[in-house]
Scaffold this motif. Structure first.
Motif, PDB file in Angstrom:
ATOM      1  N   GLY A  28      49.310  35.596  56.752  1.00  0.00           N
ATOM      2  CA  GLY A  28      49.970  36.730  56.118  1.00  0.00           C
ATOM      3  C   GLY A  28      49.907  36.665  54.604  1.00  0.00           C
ATOM      4  N   LEU A  29      49.791  35.456  54.045  1.00  0.00           N
ATOM      5  CA  LEU A  29      49.624  35.312  52.606  1.00  0.00           C
ATOM      6  C   LEU A  29      48.364  36.026  52.125  1.00  0.00           C
ATOM      7  CD1 LEU A  29      50.540  31.532  52.191  1.00  0.00           C
ATOM      8  CD2 LEU A  29      51.894  33.472  51.402  1.00  0.00           C
ATOM      9  N   MET A 225      52.499  38.060  45.281  1.00  0.00           N
ATOM     10  CA  MET A 225      52.612  37.315  44.031  1.00  0.00           C
ATOM     11  C   MET A 225      51.471  36.313  43.883  1.00  0.00           C
ATOM     12  SD  MET A 225      56.754  36.816  43.717  1.00  0.00           S
ATOM     13  CE  MET A 225      57.081  36.391  45.421  1.00  0.00           C
ATOM     14  N   LEU A 226      51.052  35.718  44.999  1.00  0.00           N
ATOM     15  CA  LEU A 226      49.915  34.806  44.968  1.00  0.00           C
ATOM     16  C   LEU A 226      48.655  35.525  44.496  1.00  0.00           C
ATOM     17  CD1 LEU A 226      48.587  32.061  45.663  1.00  0.00           C
ATOM     18  CD2 LEU A 226      48.267  32.937  48.000  1.00  0.00           C
ATOM     19  N   LEU A 227      48.458  36.746  44.952  1.00  0.00           N
ATOM     20  CA  LEU A 227      47.292  37.535  44.555  1.00  0.00           C
ATOM     21  C   LEU A 227      47.239  37.709  43.037  1.00  0.00           C
ATOM     22  CD1 LEU A 227      44.867  39.412  45.100  1.00  0.00           C
ATOM     23  CD2 LEU A 227      46.507  41.264  45.450  1.00  0.00           C
ATOM     24  N   LEU A 240      36.937  36.492  43.247  1.00  0.00           N
ATOM     25  CA  LEU A 240      38.216  36.817  43.871  1.00  0.00           C
ATOM     26  C   LEU A 240      38.024  37.222  45.333  1.00  0.00           C
ATOM     27  CD1 LEU A 240      41.259  37.311  43.650  1.00  0.00           C
ATOM     28  CD2 LEU A 240      40.760  39.594  42.769  1.00  0.00           C
ATOM     29  N   GLN A 241      36.971  37.952  45.605  1.00  0.00           N
ATOM     30  CA  GLN A 241      36.669  38.382  46.971  1.00  0.00           C
ATOM     31  C   GLN A 241      36.458  37.174  47.880  1.00  0.00           C
ATOM     32  OE1 GLN A 241      36.149  42.010  47.738  1.00  0.00           O
ATOM     33  NE2 GLN A 241      36.611  41.132  49.725  1.00  0.00           N
ATOM     34  N   VAL A 242      35.721  36.191  47.400  1.00  0.00           N
ATOM     35  CA  VAL A 242      35.478  34.973  48.185  1.00  0.00           C
ATOM     36  C   VAL A 242      36.773  34.191  48.371  1.00  0.00           C
ATOM     37  CG1 VAL A 242      34.299  32.742  48.207  1.00  0.00           C
ATOM     38  CG2 VAL A 242      33.057  34.799  47.506  1.00  0.00           C
ATOM     39  N   PHE A 243      37.575  34.086  47.317  1.00  0.00           N
ATOM     40  CA  PHE A 243      38.789  33.269  47.370  1.00  0.00           C
ATOM     41  C   PHE A 243      39.769  33.784  48.422  1.00  0.00           C
ATOM     42  CE2 PHE A 243      42.899  31.662  46.208  1.00  0.00           C
ATOM     43  CZ  PHE A 243      42.658  30.400  45.701  1.00  0.00           C
ATOM     44  N   VAL A 244      39.930  35.101  48.548  1.00  0.00           N
ATOM     45  CA  VAL A 244      40.926  35.632  49.479  1.00  0.00           C
ATOM     46  C   VAL A 244      40.384  35.735  50.911  1.00  0.00           C
ATOM     47  CG1 VAL A 244      42.083  36.916  47.659  1.00  0.00           C
ATOM     48  CG2 VAL A 244      40.323  38.053  49.016  1.00  0.00           C
TER      49      VAL A 244
END
Length: 568
Positions: A28-29, A225-227, A240-244
């Motif tokens: 969910g994060l 908030m993590l985002l 950023l796309q890879v990280f999430v």
């Protein structure tokens, strides 16, 4: 007895349930990151027209360009001090040589890479609309697949799909390819949310569901908030796309190799009772109840789930949500509430740059306001009731959205405060409508009803970014549309029945027979007592009476069900 009794026997909400819920809720994060990713991946940097190659001096940009347009010819005389020429009359043209993007806020975004500004600016919002279209499609497809192949199988596949396609989108060579990958990623997100919720609920005892549901919803809040932190750290849309998306390979691995048990309810209803029994034995051992293993047999399992097995033989469709008068009214009102809540929520959350505050700080604030909003919703639901809470949250969010229209853009503190209050009330509306819907629809069609009206929320989330394009016509127009939809929905919510401290309806007939706050069982008791006064009526052994007209009335629903009759 039912499956809930079995869960209590194997440990209730024990060690297994804690680990099970935590591991399913952890992704969910990243779900918040997926839904709000477009704020950063497609952020619009400060930009101006790129100078032609023969004009390389920085100070010439002053005379050659005007924001998103440029002068047809260099206006050298404007460099002279105290120039009195009327620059509004000078001939301009579009940025024929492209744009130069400032990198102080974003290093690289889809907007800067593919030039999604000026006439192409609507394509930026279209990315989010296409993504939400994937979420809607996934809800339809993966909902049916999970009923056929199981919650665990579809959930694991969705993790893998999001990991592969989400990371692949970072390699997109073009805008079109990126939109395709985002659509498919949206489908996977829907599969994760739907099947994750089902797996959690179906392994948790009834008395623990409200608390667990509230606590696990904070994973999404903290994810917002993590985002903001990750986006501030990376500032490059591909990284950023890879990280999430990459963490979903980890979720896929531990789900497939280590932990999850399939829903025992689903296994029994799909003639896989032996596998369900093995899962229950495993849960009992992990919860420290090894003595239950020998006592829990197939016969015991079937005796506890006899009601579920019997009810699974009757099928209901979405048509039953509209077939009767009161069900039609409830469904129509809930459609308006779900659509408008999602519409206003994503309308506020998907355009953070318009508030004139640092976008990363704004994302943290928007995530943090969800925490008191959830507790506010729980307090209102407990003391004011469901209907008043739903109407109040929608109406107050509309008032705040409208108020922000009249605040000057340079008054950033007030604009930000109002925006946060608006998002808090729409978040509280979301919390309310989830609970309210479950209490309004009867047991026999509750899941179908939840799926139907939540589809309207997906439609609202698709429409929200598209409406932002209207600011090209009038800057205040998007806010007027969002606020107007919330006001309209609050009016619809006034026609919903109150459900606070009232028993859940079991059948469609229960919903139809509720009048003036009385349940159907109370009405049946009133009817039977009135007819019992008539001395010429014959008393029946099952507890009812035969009236002069030959009708049978029962004193309560239990007596009626025991007789094998379904209605008076």
């Amino acid at each position: 007895m039912g499956f809930t009794d079995l869960l209590e026997e194997v440990g209730g909400f024990g060690r297994y349930q804690w680990l099970h819920v935590t591991l399913i809720s952890l992704p969910g994060l990243m779900m918040a990151s997926q839904n709000l990713l477009n704020n950063f991946v497609s952020g619009i940097p400060v930009h101006h027209c790129r100078l032609p190659g023969n004009l390389s001096l920085l100070n010439l940009s002053i005379t050659y360009q005007v924001t998103s347009k440029q002068y047809v010819e260099p206006q050298w005389h404007l460099l002279a001090p105290n120039s009195s020429d009327n620059i509004s009359k000078l001939q301009t043209e579009g940025c024929v040589d492209g744009w130069t993007f400032d990198q102080s806020e974003f290093f690289a975004t889809t907007v800067s890479e593919w030039g999604l500004v000026c006439s192409l600016r609507p394509l930026k919002q279209m990315i989010q609309t296409i993504y939400m279209g994937g979420v809607l499609t996934g809800a339809i497809i993966y909902g049916g697949l999970s009923d056929r192949f199981g919650r665990k199988s579809v959930l694991i596949w969705s993790y893998l799909q999001l990991g592969v396609l989400g990371c692949s989108s970072a390699l997109s060579p073009s805008y079109s390819a990126y939109c395709v990958f985002r659509f498919l990623s949206g489908m996977a997100v829907s599969g994760i949310i739907l099947n994750g919720v089902s797996l959690k609920v179906e392994w948790i005892p009834t008395k623990s569901r409200t608390l667990v549901g509230t606590l696990t919803s904070f994973f999404f809040t903290f994810g917002q908030m993590l985002l903001a932190g990750v986006a501030y750290w990376l500032r490059d849309w591909r990284k950023l796309q890879v990280f999430v998306c990459a963490p979903h390979f980890l979720f896929f691995t531990y789900s497939w190799l280590v932990w999850y048990s399939e829903s025992a309810r689903w296994l029994v209803l799909n003639r896989q009772s032996e596998d369900a029994l093995k899962s229950l034995h495993r849960v009992a051992r992990i919860n420290g109840r090894p003595e239950v293993v020998d006592k829990l047999t197939l016969e015991v399992l079937h005796s506890h789930m006899g009601k579920e097995i019997e009810s699974s033989r009757s099928s209901f469709t979405a048509f039953d949500l509209l077939r009767t008068r009161r069900m039609r009214r409830i469904s129509a009102c809930l459609i308006a509430v779900w659509f408008s809540t999602s519409f206003a929520y994503y309308g506020l959350a998907m355009d953070l740059q318009k508030f004139g505050v640092n976008i990363y700080l704004m994302q943290i604030i928007f995530g943090a306001v969800d925490i008191p909003a959830k507790f506010l919703a729980l307090g209102m639901l407990s003391y004011l009731g469901r209907r008043v809470s739903q109407v109040s949250c929608l109406f107050l969010s509309a008032v705040i959205i409208f108020a922000n229209i009249f605040v000057p853009s340079d008054v950033q503190t007030l604009r930000t405060t109002l925006a946060c209050l608006g998002k808090a009330f729409t978040s509280a509306s979301f919390t309310t409508v989830y609970l309210y819907t479950g209490e309004l629809y009867p047991t026999v069609i509750r899941q179908t009803g939840m799926g139907f009206v939540s589809t309207m929320a997906r439609v609202g989330s698709m429409a929200a970014p598209a409406v932002l394009i209207l600011d090209e016509v009038l800057p205040a127009l998007p806010s007027m549309v969002y606020g107007g939809a919330a006001v309209l929905a609050s009016g619809f919510a006034c026609f919903l029945p109150e459900t606070l401290n009232r028993p859940l309806p079991d059948t469609i007939e229960d919903v139809e027979e509720r009048r003036s706050g009385r349940s159907s069982s109370q009405m049946k008791e009133t009817v039977s007592l009135k007819e019992d006064v008539n001395s010429s009526d014959d008393v029946m052994p099952c507890g009812g009476v035969v009236t002069k007209k030959g009708n049978v009335a029962f004193k309560d629903r239990k007596d009626r069900e025991g007789s094998g009759l379904n209605a008076l």
